[in-house]
Design an enzyme around this catalytic site. Sequence first.
Site, short mmCIF file in Angstrom:
data_model
loop_
_atom_site.label_atom_id
_atom_site.label_comp_id
_atom_site.label_asym_id
_atom_site.label_seq_id
_atom_site.Cartn_x
_atom_site.Cartn_y
_atom_site.Cartn_z
N SER A 140 0.82 -1.21 0.00
CA SER A 140 0.00 0.00 0.00
C SER A 140 0.85 1.26 0.00
O SER A 140 2.03 1.23 0.27
CB SER A 140 -0.91 0.01 1.22
OG SER A 140 -0.13 0.28 2.36
N LYS A 141 0.20 2.36 -0.28
CA LYS A 141 0.89 3.65 -0.37
C LYS A 141 1.70 3.97 0.87
O LYS A 141 2.74 4.55 0.81
CB LYS A 141 -0.13 4.77 -0.56
CG LYS A 141 -0.97 4.64 -1.77
CD LYS A 141 -1.97 5.80 -1.78
CE LYS A 141 -3.03 5.63 -2.72
NZ LYS A 141 -4.06 5.10 -3.05
N ARG A 142 1.14 3.60 1.99
CA ARG A 142 1.76 3.96 3.25
C ARG A 142 3.19 3.46 3.39
O ARG A 142 3.99 4.05 4.05
CB ARG A 142 0.93 3.42 4.42
CG ARG A 142 -0.16 4.36 4.86
CD ARG A 142 -1.24 3.62 5.63
NE ARG A 142 -2.35 3.29 4.78
CZ ARG A 142 -2.97 2.12 4.76
NH1 ARG A 142 -2.55 1.16 5.54
NH2 ARG A 142 -3.97 1.91 3.97
#
Length: 481
Positions: free
Chosen positions: A244-246
């Site tokens: 994910s982006k995180r």
Amino acid sequence: MSVRVRFAPSPTGRLHIGSARTALFNWLFARHEKGAFVLRIEDTDRERSRKEYLDTILSDLVWLGLTWDEGPYYQSLRLSLYQEFARSLLDSGKAYYCYCSPAELTLKKEKAILEKQPVKYDGTCRMLSLKQKSAFESEGRKPVLRFLCPENVKLSVEDAVRGKVDFSSEVLDDFVIVKSDGFPVYNFACVIDDHDLKISHVLRGEEHLSNTPRQLLLYRAFDWIPPIFGHLSIILDENRKKLSKREGSTFLDEFREAGFLPEALLNFLALLGWAPKENKEKLPLEDMIQRFALNGIIKSPAIFDFKKLEWMNSQYIRELTPEQFTEAVIPFLKKAGFLPEKELKEEKNRILPFISLYQERIKKLKDFPEQARFFFLEEIDLDLSVLKKWDKPELIFLFEELLGKIRNSSFRSEDLEKAVREFADLKGIKAGDLIHPLRYFLTGQENSPGIFDVMVSLGKEKAILRIEKGVLTLKRLMNPA
RNA sequence: GGCCCUGUCGUCUAGCGGUACAAGGACGCCACCCUUUCAAGGUGGAGGUCGCGGGUUCGAAUCCCGCCAGGGUCACCA
């Protein structure tokens, strides 16, 4: 039958590293089979599609070297095609207009969830009379087109990577195929395009596996033969979650900016979910093409191992010629402000020997400006807490004497080393006792490439100046006047 | 929750019923060597009861069943 595969990104975001892998696998398969790799842009979401995303996706693919043989085809430009087939489903009673508003739908859905019932469209609009329809029309409602899902159908795919997968139509409902704005929905456009473009194999992410039965239904309704499907496992992060982006590095441009070489990235990505028969690690593109086979694709999800990527990158970096390495590093120097935008040829030649010292030392191109700042900075700062290690008066005298030798040296790496070592011998100390402070005076860092090479790269004048300054600073540290 | 997928060292994987698999390689980790530091390189090492439990078989990581765990997906997004 010739192999035709496609990569079909949607321009609603930057190119995800997982999508890049999907593109790679398709590309490799096409190359191996001497087939065609077609690019299709799935831009049917008018809300979220953006030109800038399109541009980055295209340039990322080019950067990777995954160029396409055909396309790009834009779905937004093929609307009449979808309309034609929508019409035919409507005419044959396999699809119908639905006037339910989004609000009504979500209400029903929430109720279903509350009652722990499966969330399925209830078929309200299946049998609308002409009168009801015109009533809705006059209300200003814009209908969607829904596919009439047949009941009790058994569906199964012979998935190229997973084997036989069975579905039952019971889990399916009358899904939307054309939105109220007249644009087709993914499952619909995808089927029509894959058929129209004569796609033989659909290799895509596992998240699409559950879309497959819907698409199968469509193929059946049109009486078309579906392509061969192959669902690639998801790439997971360290926490076993979909990348994910995180987590930071998930989009391709981030890897480019960090200084990964496209060949290294490709090699790493290929190994995430595919293994050649001989279980080799390092595979240049040509080898990958030669060995690529669908039955080598791994079914289980893979966790993205950043460390291994770095290792892979370092392997490819050291294979560059010094000239190539310098060229590769230059954009990063410009970005760090260490080199003017328009660097001169002489400038390049001047820094090449120095840059080469780092070829086997860095993992990512971006590491270079970070590790070699001292070379580009006019002034370097010396930290007193580090200097403290050497606050011995005799060292000052030694350095002043050594400085004289250095001034008179030919300033070649071997000569400098010889001078320092002989001097150390003469004074009965270890060469390292001189070399360590010397390194710090020259670089402001406690580690660097071989210090004599660094001195030469810095140039006699600058090197001597820094040593003098270092000795002076050391002196002040001991006698704060 | 329904449906679907997956399950071999920390990670990527080899393996597809039996020739040293009492599980091999790579990354990472540790130690030593090399050395002017850090890398690199060299050598060696730790690390897996093959998710668990039952079968089938002379023999199972490899076949069957059950369970468990993780993941994906359930939009007028793709």
